[in-house]
Design an enzyme around this catalytic site. Structure first.
Site, PDB file in Angstrom:
ATOM      1  N   CYS A  51      51.532  14.003  17.987  1.00 43.52           N
ATOM      2  CA  CYS A  51      51.203  13.400  19.290  1.00 43.52           C
ATOM      3  C   CYS A  51      52.364  12.585  19.831  1.00 43.52           C
ATOM      4  O   CYS A  51      52.555  12.487  21.040  1.00 43.52           O
ATOM      5  CB  CYS A  51      49.999  12.466  19.166  1.00 43.52           C
ATOM      6  SG  CYS A  51      48.564  13.254  18.450  1.00 43.52           S
TER       7      CYS A  51
ATOM      8  N   GLU B  93      42.279   9.760  21.904  1.00 47.58           N
ATOM      9  CA  GLU B  93      43.658   9.706  21.429  1.00 47.58           C
ATOM     10  C   GLU B  93      44.284  11.044  21.748  1.00 47.58           C
ATOM     11  O   GLU B  93      44.116  12.016  21.004  1.00 47.58           O
ATOM     12  CB  GLU B  93      43.701   9.426  19.916  1.00 47.58           C
ATOM     13  CG  GLU B  93      43.182   8.063  19.523  1.00 47.58           C
ATOM     14  CD  GLU B  93      44.020   6.922  20.073  1.00 47.58           C
ATOM     15  OE1 GLU B  93      45.213   7.140  20.359  1.00 47.58           O
ATOM     16  OE2 GLU B  93      43.475   5.805  20.232  1.00 47.58           O
TER      17      GLU B  93
END
Lengths: 475, 475, 475, 475
Positions: D283, D249
């Site tokens: 993110c 991720e």
């Protein structure tokens, strides 16, 4: 019709190159056909063309994918005998097994046609917390990009088809490298594919030497590497694959457990087939047979009796059960492993002799777990048969190996089935059949050293698809 | 605290009416509590209010449904003892079974909370033919409308909860009619529901006489009738229900098969529980036990031995296994059926006597299929135990009856399990346990005369939801 | 080849009876073919045979079901023109629509073939509470029993196929009653079915008078009634169906909403097709068109212009858009409804005249909601077109009717799509297409007075399958 | 209560080592707490213990997994303020965002509890060809083995929880390495986990230096590496991971498109939050805003106005919108990227100044695609805003970057939504919200350089489970 020339298939065009490749029948050394190795320039053509075909493939309505896949299936069916003979000659696979392989390839394309209509999608309410109030999500799956497929010699047609058919169904262009030992049946397939109405660039089938073919592993423009072959090669590819996804279908030393079933005749026959079809050159070859002590002697003696009557000979003879192995090198390897076992105290119950590329169907017992015949993938017509105290004991024997593709158990006991299924470390547990059982739509693949991911049309497609989430308001 | 007054719960309001209803403890005749019957006007209030609450319930974000359902679950947990005592007193269910019922109701609400977040949705590509080119479909599920629930006396709390909890989870207003014998635990629940933050009108719990309650069957504004109760009543309702959907959870004469298992102790204990818990007043009461001949004598004698030591008495005593039946009328019916059997040649192995509303735990053998103890739902503490030649024979015996809710088989044989599962005509087949097995999230329901549709939170919700298709262009 | 005799198909045998039935072409009164009505004795044969075929059908391996269904699909394809002409002649459906119907029937069988391999199954852990510790459940779906199918005249082939194909795929024997107006294409199908390798008794296709056919509704040995036809008849059947399951595919007065889209040409063309194909004798005939005020005048005038150029004539002429209705009685009914509207103040924008069984394509406006042309199912070539203030207004207009099959909306606005999908009371909402849109694998069916349950191969199969739960220990 | 000592958590034991680690508040340099780095010996303890815990974890009934996960959720809830303050102090995340993170962690555990009951299973008929006649397959999913988790600093609690909670739910032991900058909230969580009734060895939380922690990547006994962090580090890990599965991720430079929506106020507010929450150290930080030309000027000027009023200061102050970045090094990096852009011709609309570790919320325009502020992950409070000609243009701008995590589009046009969803190369497309939108149960993850695989409880669990096929006879 043999020998014939089979051009390579590069992005919709049949090509010849300066690197000729003669394919010989392992049984008699005759030339089966000629083809050509693609060099880096041709591979680059194929890759570029595949990249450009991603969008048209993605946009292909499912009825077009379906039609193309059904067209290919019918095309194979119409030339079933020719396909089988090509497989038989290039691989020395006995003709009745070759015919069965062709049938499976037809089925693999048909299943892919059906699955092309059933691309997955998902609905999710998102309002599980106030942060998602009024929102919902839909997930659709999109083709992952260009697929690189590398296929082995042992099912030269169907294991290539297990990459090509799902790729078309999922909407991914694919570049497939067949084994250089057995490229002809796949190139015969290319002729049908070329007329299936797919965009140029959707499929390339390129025989390549290993150095050239390695670009399929390393090229960063490819999105998925799907490899079927040996564990050593496969795991190295994973490390070299960069950002792409990797699916590995490797081998194993599949074991089967024989519990105290009343009638062992069916188990015996299935084990014979599992052990010796195509000389054991099968990923899920039944290599290890563990028999409960009480019936071991009977099982072993009847198994040996059935082994010794297997008919050897020309693979083109419909009566042949066993022919030569793919090459003498492999036959020598098998011979040396059996000798190693015998030196370590194992006993040969039947077989054990080599003649050129031919190795007798061989049954070994009294082995030790660390011997190659037990713990390595023999990929030859050798089976180890050993008595066990209990199902638990047998499961332990199988699990201590480093492979985990499929395992089998013959039993009528629910408790034994449960124990085996819960504890056997494998991708699949086959009850009352050999681990060699496979139908083409079932999920198939191994754990431990046996691989990564699953094939079996729908399951192969999942790796060729990427989920994409759409979040939106409900109102 | 007993006796107490429990107002009826009408669309968010606790109401009293002129029609008082005294609920008495079947064990000692003491008044447990008072409540009120709703008449047509109150029912009309509830219906109108429910209709108006359809839209707010549908629009409730799933986190609100979840919170309400979890609040109710916790509310029951906080009053667990009180709920159990209420059940115990109004129904004469032994307290430890009553406590188990309360635990199950808590779980039913929690499962519903989780499922409220997981309303189903579906994706379909539509481009299977040129007619659907470029199109796709999404299916979402919407609340069906107002649910009418009718609950029985035997699990006065949890079988009502199996209608209320899924209705809230699915976003449907519900009007629930509890049994007039045992309405108090459900009305106790209403107090918690009233504080759960749901829209007024989402839930009504109205004791009614049969004539008034019949509007739940016939009123065309209600969208679903979910009835749990007796077969005769249920099937009549189906014919009278008009356009609404109907779910029927009726009873049966569940059978269990005992194959040649090595250790029968566990099977015996489970059969005792299945046969006699709450005096057999359970839809999946184990009524018929078919034992393989080889072990019949041992099984039967040990079963009788265990039956005769069951402790009878006050349901409030934690040691009590069996107390009185719901009323003397039912005890008399059971008595007469056993007498009918005896007159027809059956033999009583133990029990067989009635004392007021109490009927002894009774084991009968040597029966004939047409006797009421075999082919009708006994709904009492009577079990028929018979030897059989084979599993096939036992399955045939069970299938010749007109019910099909659940069946059980004790076996370690895969072949026997397969045969039973393939051939038993029932909604569920329980392996190595009694047909009386139920957990609250599993699909539960019968075929043949035993009902229509399935409950078990998620499955109940499916009937309360209507799929709606959205067709749209992809591009 | 016409006229020809088409025997009825009773449990694998082609039969003739004393009750002859002549089928005439509604367009010119010519005899298209002769067949026979089955009486109670023949129906009893079919039922008995179907009951006996339940077990063999259930046990048919999926590859056999697949092969049979694919065989039938190919059989229709090979006689496509003959099927289309038969439909055209027996129903006066214009030949190009008849050809499209045949294509759809082929597709329906192919989809059923694929779905026959994909019978659903489900896994559930049961150990959510200590009561289920160590247990798990598997759910498999079994054929429900014998299916009774009743099909209408308007898609004489494909709406019968929507019952027959799923029944075979699900493993249920089926007895189908075609419309006595249009039984021939279904009986032509019977010839192919009879050679598909299915057990005798798997399929019967029996023209019957209403009294005889009513046994399909009432006979308690049949497990499912699947009816496609008129609402009045359908809802009565539900009440009379006893314990069997009932699926009703009834009609409606489908509406479409035209929002302020920039280019209305595509919407106009789709609405013309939705309104007038097969003279509106289609369950999802586009009956009501609600157009946003701003574009109403333009839309209406262009719609009328397109209506007036529709070509009427012989249904066998490939250029014909519209021919006669199924019979003069229906044409008279349509005429009277339009007259009623005009008397109530409505205005005819074009059409409005009847000539025998032919009714002109007709556009009406300025109607009131209670008029039959608005609120009843016109099932004729009449469309009501009205201006609306807003999408909300249009949705309200549609929802105030008593039907809810499908609805359409032309819009590019997400908010409008959301509003329509959330609020339209219908089984399906079609975005940027008419409510008349249907492909054969999509879930299809109505709510409110429009029916109960869904068809569309997989969805029809679900009603023909009964879940059965297997509970067992994991260890 | 601060500073405090937080021992590391090694296989059920709280341990101290010789390698102390002081964690300081990035805002004021105060010591928040002390903990300890685990060396290779302690990691070996954790691994060995985890390996030994595989079997007990696998065998944990789902009600035990559920109870443990719900216990942990409640434990966090009971100490919500302490958790938030710990996050706030160790990471300088403004307290209201820290509180939101804690809420999300509670939810993540609750969702995992629910999913622990819903481990997937699958049913397949195998009789699609004669080879599979009479056979069927069941697929169950088993824990993959020991999970290695590596978590980042930016959501120190919830991104660790996104690995721990699914691992417990799936039945996998896990060893988690938190960021050495922000290990304290995770170690606080360890205290609750230690009392949740899980087997010792189920969870270890070990701060480690990079060299030690690298064994989580390379150790062949671990079965899955789940890494959340920077792209450069992540992709190297994939190559070094050997046979284990890898989930990555990573980050991105998420873009949002603003179409011609009537009311831009909501879009502006969401973009402000997406751009500047936790100083863009997220993110899915909204880094690129593409606005249709027609509304660019208005959007940009109002966006700048809203940016300039953001409140900066102490993260513990509830009014603070923005505080310091995680360290001065990162602030300097951001400063240099913005300077690079300005030197290349970009214009700063507001912000642009650094003060120690604090970097002003900054809006830049007139950039070029190759600038770091555009094409690299800025992970700071900087947003690029640019006009575009069309949606197509905007999609092209976003796709030319090398990342593909999430993207957003504000529009009411169906056609624009379709175009964006079909063409945006990203794991998720958020309609009418920023790409920064995430709820914890939704599938979440990127393509291209943004990662491999998906998290979001159920989706993370799938990678922690391995399917195992059971093939058996039906009869």
């Amino acid at each position: 019709m043999f020998p014939e020339t089979f051009p390579a298939y590069c992005a919709g065009h049949f090509i010849e190159t300066l690197q000729k490749l003669e394919v010989r029948n392992p049984y008699n050394g005759e030339v089966v056909g000629k083809t050509f190795l693609a060099g880096p320039a041709k591979l680059e053509n194929a890759i570029t063309s595949a990249l450009n075909t991603r969008e048209p493939m993605r946009l292909l309505d499912s009825f077009r994918r379906y039609e193309a896949l059904m067209y290919i299936a019918s095309g194979i069916e119409n030339m079933k005998q020719l396909f089988a003979e090509t497989i038989c000659r290039e691989s020395a696979k006995p003709i009745r097994y070759a015919l069965a392989e062709v049938d499976r390839s037809i089925q693999t394309f048909r299943v892919a046609a059906e699955e092309s209509r059933r691309l997955p999608g998902e609905y999710l309410s998102l309002d599980w917390t106030p942060a998602g109030a009024g929102k919902e999500a839909w997930v659709k799956h999109f083709p992952v990009g260009v697929v690189a497929g590398i296929a082995p010699f042992n099912f030269p047609l169907n294991l290539a088809v297990h990459k090509i058919a799902p790729a078309i169904a999922a909407g991914c262009p694919i570049i497939l490298k067949p084994s250089t030992s057995t490229p002809l049946s796949t190139l015969l397939l290319a002729r049908i594919i070329s007329e299936a109405g797919l965009p140029k660039g959707a499929v390339s089938i390129l025989p390549m030497d290993r150095a050239t073919g390695n670009a399929l592993v390393t090229d960063s423009r490819l999105s998925l590497l799907s490899f079927t072959g040996s564990p050593v090669v496969g795991w190295k590819m994973k490390a070299a694959a960069g950002r792409k996804k990797v699916v590995l279908e490797l081998g194993g030393n599949a074991g089967v457990i024989i519990s105290a079933i009343p009638d062992i005749e069916e188990a015996l026959n299935k084990c014979i087939t599992g052990a010796f079809s195509y000389s054991g050159q099968v990923c899920i070859h039944t290599q290890l047979i563990y028999v409960l002590k009480a019936i071991f002697n009977e099982f072993a003696s009847r198994f040996v009796a059935k082994t010794t009557v297997l008919k050897t000979g020309d693979p083109m003879d419909p009566a042949t059960d066993i022919s030569v192995m793919i090459d003498e090198e492999n036959a020598c390897r098998v011979e040396s492993w059996v000798l190693e076992a015998v030196e370590g105290g194992a006993e040969i119950l039947c077989g054990g002799r080599r003649n050129g590329g031919f190795y007798e169907p061989t049954v070994v017992t009294n082995t030790k777990p660390g011997m190659n015949v037990c713990c390595s993938e023999i990929f030859g017509p050798v089976v180890v048969i050993e008595p066990v105290e209990s199902i638990r004991d047998a499961v332990g024997q199988i699990n201590q190996g480093c492979f985990g593709l499929q395992a089998g158990i013959f039993t009528d006991s629910l408790a034994e089935m449960n124990y085996a299924f819960e504890h056997l470390e494998a991708g699949g547990v086959i009850v009352n059949d050999v681990p060699t059982f496979r139908v083409d739509h079932m999920p198939y693949g191994g754990i431990k050293n046996s691989g990564l991911g699953r094939e079996g049309v729908r399951y192969a497609m999942f790796d060729m698809l990427e989920p994409k989430l759409l979040v939106r308001n409900k109102y």
